[in-house]
Motif scaffolding. Sequence first.
Motif, mmCIF file in Angstrom:
data_model
loop_
_atom_site.group_PDB
_atom_site.id
_atom_site.type_symbol
_atom_site.label_atom_id
_atom_site.label_comp_id
_atom_site.label_asym_id
_atom_site.label_seq_id
_atom_site.Cartn_x
_atom_site.Cartn_y
_atom_site.Cartn_z
ATOM 1 N N LEU A 102 0.828 -1.206 0.000
ATOM 2 C CA LEU A 102 0.000 0.000 0.000
ATOM 3 C C LEU A 102 0.862 1.256 0.000
ATOM 4 O O LEU A 102 0.578 2.215 -0.725
ATOM 5 N N THR A 103 1.929 1.261 0.769
ATOM 6 C CA THR A 103 2.847 2.405 0.797
ATOM 7 C C THR A 103 3.439 2.662 -0.578
ATOM 8 O O THR A 103 3.519 3.811 -1.038
ATOM 9 N N ALA A 104 3.853 1.592 -1.257
ATOM 10 C CA ALA A 104 4.429 1.744 -2.598
ATOM 11 C C ALA A 104 3.421 2.344 -3.563
ATOM 12 O O ALA A 104 3.754 3.223 -4.376
ATOM 13 N N GLY A 105 2.167 1.899 -3.489
ATOM 14 C CA GLY A 105 1.141 2.444 -4.368
ATOM 15 C C GLY A 105 0.901 3.924 -4.133
ATOM 16 O O GLY A 105 0.728 4.702 -5.086
ATOM 17 N N LEU A 106 0.878 4.344 -2.872
ATOM 18 C CA LEU A 106 0.667 5.766 -2.564
ATOM 19 C C LEU A 106 1.808 6.624 -3.077
ATOM 20 O O LEU A 106 1.590 7.738 -3.581
ATOM 21 N N LEU A 107 3.026 6.136 -2.966
ATOM 22 C CA LEU A 107 4.170 6.896 -3.473
ATOM 23 C C LEU A 107 4.125 7.008 -4.994
ATOM 24 O O LEU A 107 4.445 8.067 -5.564
ATOM 25 N N LEU A 108 3.729 5.938 -5.662
ATOM 26 C CA LEU A 108 3.580 5.989 -7.126
ATOM 27 C C LEU A 108 2.494 6.982 -7.529
ATOM 28 O O LEU A 108 2.654 7.742 -8.491
ATOM 29 N N ALA A 109 1.381 6.986 -6.805
ATOM 30 C CA ALA A 109 0.295 7.905 -7.119
ATOM 31 C C ALA A 109 0.715 9.352 -6.911
ATOM 32 O O ALA A 109 0.350 10.236 -7.697
ATOM 33 N N ALA A 110 1.481 9.614 -5.860
ATOM 34 C CA ALA A 110 1.928 10.984 -5.589
ATOM 35 C C ALA A 110 2.820 11.530 -6.694
ATOM 36 O O ALA A 110 2.866 12.739 -6.926
ATOM 37 N N GLY A 111 3.519 10.648 -7.395
ATOM 38 C CA GLY A 111 4.410 11.087 -8.462
ATOM 39 C C GLY A 111 3.812 11.021 -9.853
ATOM 40 O O GLY A 111 4.488 11.362 -10.828
ATOM 41 N N ALA A 112 2.537 10.613 -9.978
ATOM 42 C CA ALA A 112 1.916 10.459 -11.296
ATOM 43 C C ALA A 112 1.614 11.818 -11.913
ATOM 44 O O ALA A 112 1.099 12.717 -11.249
ATOM 45 N N GLY A 113 1.915 11.962 -13.206
ATOM 46 C CA GLY A 113 1.674 13.225 -13.895
ATOM 47 C C GLY A 113 0.468 13.219 -14.806
ATOM 48 O O GLY A 113 -0.031 14.285 -15.175
ATOM 49 N N THR A 114 0.002 12.039 -15.172
ATOM 50 C CA THR A 114 -1.164 11.920 -16.048
ATOM 51 C C THR A 114 -2.116 10.878 -15.466
ATOM 52 O O THR A 114 -1.789 10.164 -14.512
ATOM 53 N N LEU A 115 -3.302 10.770 -16.065
ATOM 54 C CA LEU A 115 -4.313 9.883 -15.518
ATOM 55 C C LEU A 115 -3.901 8.417 -15.604
ATOM 56 O O LEU A 115 -4.157 7.653 -14.670
ATOM 57 N N GLY A 116 -3.249 8.014 -16.693
ATOM 58 C CA GLY A 116 -2.882 6.610 -16.867
ATOM 59 C C GLY A 116 -2.030 6.064 -15.728
ATOM 60 O O GLY A 116 -2.405 5.073 -15.081
ATOM 61 N N PRO A 117 -0.861 6.669 -15.456
ATOM 62 C CA PRO A 117 -0.054 6.188 -14.323
ATOM 63 C C PRO A 117 -0.780 6.276 -12.987
ATOM 64 O O PRO A 117 -0.569 5.440 -12.109
ATOM 65 N N LEU A 118 -1.640 7.288 -12.831
ATOM 66 C CA LEU A 118 -2.381 7.420 -11.584
ATOM 67 C C LEU A 118 -3.342 6.242 -11.395
ATOM 68 O O LEU A 118 -3.494 5.717 -10.282
ATOM 69 N N LEU A 119 -3.995 5.820 -12.472
ATOM 70 C CA LEU A 119 -4.899 4.679 -12.375
ATOM 71 C C LEU A 119 -4.147 3.400 -12.018
ATOM 72 O O LEU A 119 -4.604 2.600 -11.197
ATOM 73 N N ILE A 120 -2.967 3.216 -12.613
ATOM 74 C CA ILE A 120 -2.154 2.043 -12.289
ATOM 75 C C ILE A 120 -1.748 2.075 -10.815
ATOM 76 O O ILE A 120 -1.810 1.057 -10.108
ATOM 77 N N ALA A 121 -1.334 3.248 -10.353
ATOM 78 C CA ALA A 121 -0.928 3.386 -8.953
ATOM 79 C C ALA A 121 -2.084 3.066 -8.026
ATOM 80 O O ALA A 121 -1.907 2.411 -6.977
ATOM 81 N N TYR A 122 -3.295 3.478 -8.392
ATOM 82 C CA TYR A 122 -4.432 3.232 -7.505
ATOM 83 C C TYR A 122 -4.912 1.786 -7.544
ATOM 84 O O TYR A 122 -5.576 1.326 -6.609
ATOM 85 N N VAL A 123 -4.580 1.050 -8.581
ATOM 86 C CA VAL A 123 -4.801 -0.396 -8.542
ATOM 87 C C VAL A 123 -3.922 -1.018 -7.455
ATOM 88 O O VAL A 123 -4.359 -1.879 -6.683
ATOM 89 N N VAL A 124 -2.657 -0.556 -7.382
ATOM 90 C CA VAL A 124 -1.749 -1.036 -6.338
ATOM 91 C C VAL A 124 -2.231 -0.598 -4.962
ATOM 92 O O VAL A 124 -2.198 -1.367 -3.992
#
Length: 409
Positions: free
Chosen positions: A81-103
């Motif tokens: 869960l921590t890894a997913g939140l860090l990925l989401a915080a660094g997302a610049g577009t919707l695509g990476p953000l959606l992937i991060a929120y799956v994690v």
Amino acid sequence: MSLPRGGVALLACTAGIALANNYAVQPALGDIAHDTGTSAAAVGLVTTAALTGCIAGFALLLPLVDRAAPRRLVTGQLLLLTAGLLLAAGAGTLGPLLIAYVVVGAGASVSATASAIAGRGVPGERRGAAVGLVAAGMSAGILLSRLVGGALAEAVGWRGMLLVAAGLVLVCAGGTWWRLPDERPAPRGGYLATLAELPGLLRRYRTLRRAVVQGSLWYFAFSLVWVALTVRLAQPPYDLDAAAIGLYSLAGALGFAALPVAGRLGDRYSPRAVICVSMGVAAAGAGMLCAGLGRPVLTGAGLALLDAGCFTAQAANQARILGVDPRRSGSLSGVYLLLYFCAGAVGSAVAAPLVARAGWGAAAGAVLGALVLAGGLALGWRDASAPAGSSVRSAGAGRWGFSRSSPRP
């Protein structure tokens, strides 16, 4: 396996903090849409992505409750869960953000892991109370998530809010590694065999099938109403900001207060009785929401009743499922929550388009219809914890499920 002193409380706190991350972002969806250049309708997929991740976690990780040591399993999911939140915080577009929120969703499924561990780590006559306490922690997380998430998003931006959340999750990971038992349950076959067994459990246990149908209806309604509310209040004539929308989450305080009582009542009477009453309360709240959003006090009262009904029904439903076969608590919960959150994902996905095309009234009407149907099914179906085809009935269950129930062997 038995939990140490304070173990259920630790699991309740962990479950609440973890699950909050599925919802804390909702008041900031408008800000995210602006920063990522996304339409208001498309940004609602962030919530759907989190639910999708939860579904994957329920299918692939929750059955590990029957195989892995609680300390290692819970801590590992919190680190995910921590890894997913860090990925989401660094997302610049919707695509990476959606992937991060799956994690994020997969990691947040640790809340269900905590519930299953609590249910099997206490004596059977206290199972409802233990599951109710963890459910109270989960509801507190949902309740405070939108309020705190909206306030943090206003103060430090939605990216800063995610970083703060990641820090809190790491603190929980340290606590679970320190306090939860490292005793591993006796495995029943390989991991792949455990996964292959899941569809068979749904066929075998009538109680599980009925719990899935009823729970799916009220979680569809719950997910639909909150996403629809967020989207509608951000539009004219309301034009509320993230912090103001987050304040509506305070309406869920009634559900938080009712959960411990509901857990004890589920131990004393049948879970079916609790579910019937809960659905009546939730349907009354949905009826208030059908009047529109122009009166905040009425809207808040409707949300309070709806949340209280859905939360208490869920606690009773999970306690009923864990009582079917405590040795398979992880697998049974996995099947239930997999389908339960599928229904929630559908509710989240249709909320924004439904509001955009048919208005708030249509969304509120759909919510009311789902809750009334769930309540009607609860009245018509008697509890039966035995496998399909068995004549064994829940001990002490009366015609309407309100007689006192005896502890199951």
